[in-house]
Design a protein around this motif. Structure first.
Motif, mmCIF file in Angstrom:
data_model
loop_
_atom_site.group_PDB
_atom_site.id
_atom_site.type_symbol
_atom_site.label_atom_id
_atom_site.label_comp_id
_atom_site.label_asym_id
_atom_site.label_seq_id
_atom_site.Cartn_x
_atom_site.Cartn_y
_atom_site.Cartn_z
ATOM 1 N N SER A 132 40.802 47.971 44.331
ATOM 2 C CA SER A 132 40.641 49.088 43.398
ATOM 3 C C SER A 132 41.749 50.119 43.567
ATOM 4 C CB SER A 132 39.276 49.755 43.612
ATOM 5 O OG SER A 132 38.222 48.851 43.328
ATOM 6 N N VAL A 133 42.332 50.162 44.763
ATOM 7 C CA VAL A 133 43.437 51.086 45.020
ATOM 8 C C VAL A 133 44.755 50.497 44.525
ATOM 9 C CG1 VAL A 133 44.734 52.293 46.814
ATOM 10 C CG2 VAL A 133 42.247 52.088 46.994
ATOM 11 N N LYS A 134 44.983 49.216 44.828
ATOM 12 C CA LYS A 134 46.239 48.576 44.445
ATOM 13 C C LYS A 134 46.299 48.276 42.953
ATOM 14 C CE LYS A 134 47.980 45.409 47.057
ATOM 15 N NZ LYS A 134 48.143 44.156 47.849
ATOM 16 N N TYR A 135 45.159 47.864 42.398
ATOM 17 C CA TYR A 135 45.122 47.485 40.985
ATOM 18 C C TYR A 135 43.948 48.202 40.306
ATOM 19 C CZ TYR A 135 47.804 43.758 43.204
ATOM 20 O OH TYR A 135 48.706 43.061 43.962
ATOM 21 N N PRO A 136 44.090 49.487 40.011
ATOM 22 C CA PRO A 136 42.977 50.259 39.434
ATOM 23 C C PRO A 136 42.525 49.762 38.069
ATOM 24 C CG PRO A 136 45.039 51.517 39.395
ATOM 25 C CD PRO A 136 45.292 50.310 40.233
ATOM 26 N N SER A 137 43.352 48.970 37.408
ATOM 27 C CA SER A 137 42.962 48.458 36.089
ATOM 28 C C SER A 137 41.906 47.358 36.185
ATOM 29 C CB SER A 137 44.185 47.924 35.345
ATOM 30 O OG SER A 137 44.806 46.875 36.078
ATOM 31 N N ILE A 138 41.706 46.803 37.384
ATOM 32 C CA ILE A 138 40.694 45.761 37.575
ATOM 33 C C ILE A 138 39.336 46.423 37.774
ATOM 34 C CG2 ILE A 138 39.920 43.868 39.049
ATOM 35 C CD1 ILE A 138 42.775 43.238 39.697
ATOM 36 N N SER A 139 38.421 46.170 36.865
ATOM 37 C CA SER A 139 37.088 46.761 36.948
ATOM 38 C C SER A 139 36.282 46.078 38.055
ATOM 39 C CB SER A 139 36.357 46.609 35.612
ATOM 40 O OG SER A 139 36.148 45.238 35.312
ATOM 41 N N PRO A 140 35.264 46.750 38.594
ATOM 42 C CA PRO A 140 34.445 46.136 39.653
ATOM 43 C C PRO A 140 33.837 44.786 39.271
ATOM 44 C CG PRO A 140 34.063 48.490 39.607
ATOM 45 C CD PRO A 140 34.940 48.185 38.430
ATOM 46 N N PRO A 141 33.245 44.625 38.073
ATOM 47 C CA PRO A 141 32.714 43.289 37.736
ATOM 48 C C PRO A 141 33.798 42.214 37.708
ATOM 49 C CG PRO A 141 31.789 44.951 36.281
ATOM 50 C CD PRO A 141 32.892 45.619 37.038
ATOM 51 N N LEU A 142 34.975 42.572 37.186
ATOM 52 C CA LEU A 142 36.073 41.604 37.167
ATOM 53 C C LEU A 142 36.535 41.290 38.585
ATOM 54 C CD1 LEU A 142 38.152 39.899 35.667
ATOM 55 C CD2 LEU A 142 39.589 41.952 35.450
ATOM 56 N N ALA A 143 36.499 42.284 39.456
ATOM 57 C CA ALA A 143 36.884 42.062 40.848
ATOM 58 C C ALA A 143 35.963 41.044 41.513
ATOM 59 C CB ALA A 143 36.854 43.385 41.617
ATOM 60 N N VAL A 144 34.677 41.113 41.198
ATOM 61 C CA VAL A 144 33.725 40.144 41.748
ATOM 62 C C VAL A 144 34.061 38.735 41.262
ATOM 63 C CG1 VAL A 144 31.312 39.403 41.745
ATOM 64 C CG2 VAL A 144 31.872 41.827 42.006
ATOM 65 N N VAL A 145 34.346 38.619 39.975
ATOM 66 C CA VAL A 145 34.685 37.309 39.400
ATOM 67 C C VAL A 145 35.961 36.759 40.032
ATOM 68 C CG1 VAL A 145 35.355 36.099 37.288
ATOM 69 C CG2 VAL A 145 33.522 37.796 37.220
ATOM 70 N N LEU A 146 36.964 37.609 40.189
ATOM 71 C CA LEU A 146 38.228 37.163 40.774
ATOM 72 C C LEU A 146 38.062 36.764 42.235
ATOM 73 C CD1 LEU A 146 40.724 39.749 39.224
ATOM 74 C CD2 LEU A 146 40.465 37.330 38.637
ATOM 75 N N LEU A 147 37.236 37.503 42.965
ATOM 76 C CA LEU A 147 36.981 37.135 44.361
ATOM 77 C C LEU A 147 36.367 35.745 44.445
ATOM 78 C CD1 LEU A 147 36.692 37.648 47.398
ATOM 79 C CD2 LEU A 147 34.529 38.816 46.912
ATOM 80 N N LEU A 148 35.359 35.492 43.627
ATOM 81 C CA LEU A 148 34.721 34.174 43.629
ATOM 82 C C LEU A 148 35.704 33.088 43.205
ATOM 83 C CD1 LEU A 148 31.254 35.109 42.070
ATOM 84 C CD2 LEU A 148 31.791 34.704 44.477
ATOM 85 N N PHE A 149 36.576 33.425 42.255
ATOM 86 C CA PHE A 149 37.567 32.446 41.792
ATOM 87 C C PHE A 149 38.531 32.066 42.914
ATOM 88 C CE2 PHE A 149 41.913 31.793 40.183
ATOM 89 C CZ PHE A 149 41.722 30.631 39.450
#
Length: 297
Positions: A132-149
């Protein structure tokens, strides 16, 4: 900071190598993994004939004895039961205190893993991770999806390594049972099988890259003492979690060990997968760029 001068490099180069982290990825992959693996494959006895190898062995054995990762054994037992393949071991059956101590560590490990998963996903949804600090444009729900990916990518690559070496012992007619399995085997084993070590190089680069990205999703940015500690833990505990313990445990078990056990139980299934075929192509292409060619020097 893009305004900081680094060897006079243009901004786009600094963005790729420093902001995205390509420099750290290549440095870690070549000097931290591939070079030692290549040397060890040619000089196995020499590589372990030193005190540092002994220190590393005992460190690993100590971590295993503590039981932090013991829930992986539970996963192994479940997969063995599902696949119908017995677990081969030279150890005698566990009885008495050994049996109780083993299962206490398994339960403790499951509790630790559950806590680590809860910490990571709670922090992700609250925007309290490094991503969230490095890429603030990534929303929390998207961050969850990307982590799982990315965890899925790492897990599949870990499984592919086990599956490929497992099916290498099988007759060609039994290696792949569908189109993707046949094509995967052709890429890996046709000719003199040179694409297998090539895949291992490209695979390692992909795994390191994915782990660096996963680290951004699992690293906490909560400052102790601000009253924002996750789950209300103490400042000391929050400072400890900020070192990334929860990410290390979660990714080691859920993005590595679990997939390796699954591939041991169902190697042909992974071989026949479209995802495995795609990742094989990606790994071969990455190695073909020569970005990790220095490991052969």
């Amino acid at each position: 900071d893009p305004k900081v001068d680094v060897l006079g490099l243009p901004d786009w180069v600094k963005f790729i190598f420093l902001d995205i982290g390509l420099a750290s990825i290549v440095f870690t992959c070549i000097l931290g993994q591939l070079t030692t693996q290549v040397n060890a494959s040619h000089m196995m006895i020499d590589f372990i004939n030193n005190y540092f190898a002994v220190f590393t062995l005992y460190t690993a054995m100590t971590i295993e004895f503590i039981g932090i990762m013991h829930c992986a054994y539970l996963i192994k037992n479940i997969l063995s039961a599902v696949s119908g393949k017995p677990i081969l071991s030279n150890e005698p059956p566990k009885t008495g205190f050994t049996f109780a101590f083993y299962w206490v560590r398994v339960l403790m490990s499951c509790a630790i893993l559950s806590f680590c998963v809860a910490v990571v996903f709670t922090a992700l949804l609250a925007g309290d991770t490094a991503v969230s600090v490095k890429y603030p444009s990534i929303s929390p729900p998207l961050a969850v999806v990307l982590l799982l990916f990315f965890m899925g990518v790492v897990g599949t690559l870990e499984a592919m390594q086990i599956a490929f070496f497992s099916v290498a012992k099988l007759p060609p007619s039994q290696r792949g049972t569908n189109w993707f399995g046949s094509k995967t085997c052709s890429l890996l084993f046709d000719g003199n099988g040179k694409n297998l070590p090539t895949f291992m190089i490209g695979r390692q680069l992909t795994v390191v890259c994915s782990f660096f990205l996963v680290g951004s999703f699992t690293s906490l940015t909560i400052v102790p003492g601000t009253g924002n500690n996750i789950f209300g833990v103490s400042d000391t505990s929050q400072a400890f979690l900020n070192y990334g313990f929860q990410g290390a445990v979660m990714t080691t078990i859920l993005a590595s060990i679990m997939w390796q056990y699954a591939a041991s139980a169902f190697p042909v299934t992974f071989l026949n997968s479209l995802i495995s075929f795609i990742l094989l192509i990606v790994a071969l292409c990455l190695e073909g760029t020569g970005i990790c060619g220095a490991c052969w020097v």
